[in-house]
Design an enzyme around this catalytic site. Structure first.
Site, PDB file in Angstrom:
ATOM      1  CG  ASP A  25      -2.176  -1.150   0.828  1.00 26.81           C
ATOM      2  OD1 ASP A  25      -2.324  -2.045   0.378  1.00 26.81           O
ATOM      3  OD2 ASP A  25      -2.510  -1.418   2.348  1.00 26.81           O
ATOM      4  CD  GLU A  73      -7.187  -0.217   3.400  1.00 24.74           C
ATOM      5  OE1 GLU A  73      -5.907   0.139   3.844  1.00 24.74           O
ATOM      6  OE2 GLU A  73      -8.664  -0.091   3.635  1.00 24.74           O
ATOM      7  CE  LYS A 130      -3.813  -4.253   1.040  1.00 24.00           C
ATOM      8  NZ  LYS A 130      -3.884  -3.555   1.929  1.00 24.00           N
ATOM      9  CE  LYS A 133      -7.270  -0.705   7.216  1.00 23.48           C
ATOM     10  NZ  LYS A 133      -7.915   0.080   6.338  1.00 23.48           N
ATOM     11  CB  VAL A 158       2.754   2.533   4.428  1.00 29.45           C
ATOM     12  CG1 VAL A 158       4.081   2.511   4.743  1.00 29.45           C
ATOM     13  CG2 VAL A 158       1.788   2.842   3.404  1.00 29.45           C
ATOM     14  CB  THR A 159       0.338   2.311   8.863  1.00 31.40           C
ATOM     15  OG1 THR A 159      -0.591   1.234   9.125  1.00 31.40           O
ATOM     16  CG2 THR A 159      -0.104   3.184   8.113  1.00 31.40           C
ATOM     17  CB  CYS A 163      -1.996  -2.842   5.192  1.00 30.86           C
ATOM     18  SG  CYS A 163      -4.039  -2.228   5.452  1.00 30.86           S
ATOM     19  CD  GLN A 203       5.249 -14.411  22.491  1.00 31.12           C
ATOM     20  OE1 GLN A 203       4.496 -15.136  22.937  1.00 31.12           O
ATOM     21  NE2 GLN A 203       4.278 -13.917  22.175  1.00 31.12           N
TER      22      GLN A 203
HETATM   23  C1  C5J Z   1      -2.897   0.389   5.474  1.00 32.44           C
HETATM   24  C2  C5J Z   1      -4.683   1.978   6.741  1.00 32.44           C
HETATM   25  N1  C5J Z   1      -2.461   0.397   4.070  1.00 32.44           N
HETATM   26  N2  C5J Z   1      -3.504   2.116   7.823  1.00 32.44           N
HETATM   27  N3  C5J Z   1      -4.071   0.611   5.356  1.00 32.44           N
HETATM   28  O1  C5J Z   1      -2.526  -0.075   6.406  1.00 32.44           O
HETATM   29  O2  C5J Z   1      -5.634   1.641   7.045  1.00 32.44           O
END
Ligand code: C5J
Length: 228
Positions: A25, A73, A130, A133, A158-159, A163, A203
């Protein structure tokens, strides 16, 4: 042939032929003013630090002839793939589908939906559109990866906590090994970014590995001398 990437919580053994670089994204809607990120009240400049490290890994993958995949996205112009719950959650003055300075927010075909020029895909690099997320939800990503024999993913974009993390978790449950780029990911909330990286490799690697772009590039360029 495998190569070794210095990573947390321990070295990542990577088979380049079975690895895809998945860039999540990196769209104008998230990174530039006037898009979806801004509409939610965020300072989009916080994401720009990821661009250069992603670009460097992208160049190394292209140079080595390895698979690169981009995701975006966004939604259909008629909003038929936008569920009401997601639509309702953006409560600001401008919501998904409304018109902003870069066209309709998070809508396929709008200027804001496009990948930023610095990281623009080249011919042969799949672009996954897509609606959610995660990059596996309601897409053909898994089919494309399996078709090419991919078992390992280097994740960037990102972010970090939204996502990228959702995609990493989806990939985990499907049996893919994931390494998240520490400097090739970013968040509007630096503390969330830091913690998302910690969560990924806590972990003893509950979800996978974390490494900076320099260590991935060094391994691909075989500068570590750690190939087997
Ligand atoms: C993504 C969002 N790409 N933060 N979307 O992380 O809404």
């Amino acid at each position: 042939m495998t190569i070794t990437v210095t990573a947390r919580p321990y070295d990542f053994t990577m088979d380049p032929e079975r690895t895809a670089f998945v860039i999540i994204d990196m769209q104008r809607d998230f990174v530039e003013p006037g898009g979806f990120g801004s509409a939610l009240g965020n300072d989009v400049s916080l994401l720009r630090g990821a661009i250069e490290p992603i670009g460097a890994v992208l160049a190394a993958f292209r140079e080595a002839g390895l698979l690169v995949i981009h995701t975006r996205e966004g939604h259909r112009p008629d909003l038929s793939d936008l569920n009401a719950a997601k639509h309702r959650r953006g409560r600001g003055a401008t919501r998904i589908g409304d018109t902003g300075p870069m066209g309709r927010i998070l809508i396929r075909g709008a200027d804001g939906h496009e990948i930023i020029p610095e990281l623009f895909p080249i011919a042969g690099e799949p672009v996954i559109d897509k609606p959610g997320k995660g990059a596996f939800y309601a897409t053909d990503l898994e089919t494309i990866l399996r078709g090419r024999g991919i078992t390992q993913l280097i994740l960037a974009g990102v972010t970090t906590e939204v996502c990228v993390h959702t995609t990493m978790r989806e990939a985990n449950d499907r049996g893919f090994e994931c390494l998240v780029l520490s400097d090739g990911t970013a968040s509007y909330f630096p503390e969330f970014h830091r913690l998302a990286l910690e969560m990924a490799c806590a972990q003893d690697g509950i979800f996978g590995w974390v490494a900076p772009s320099s260590d991935v590039i060094a391994a691909i360029s075989n500068k570590t001398g750690a190939s087997t």
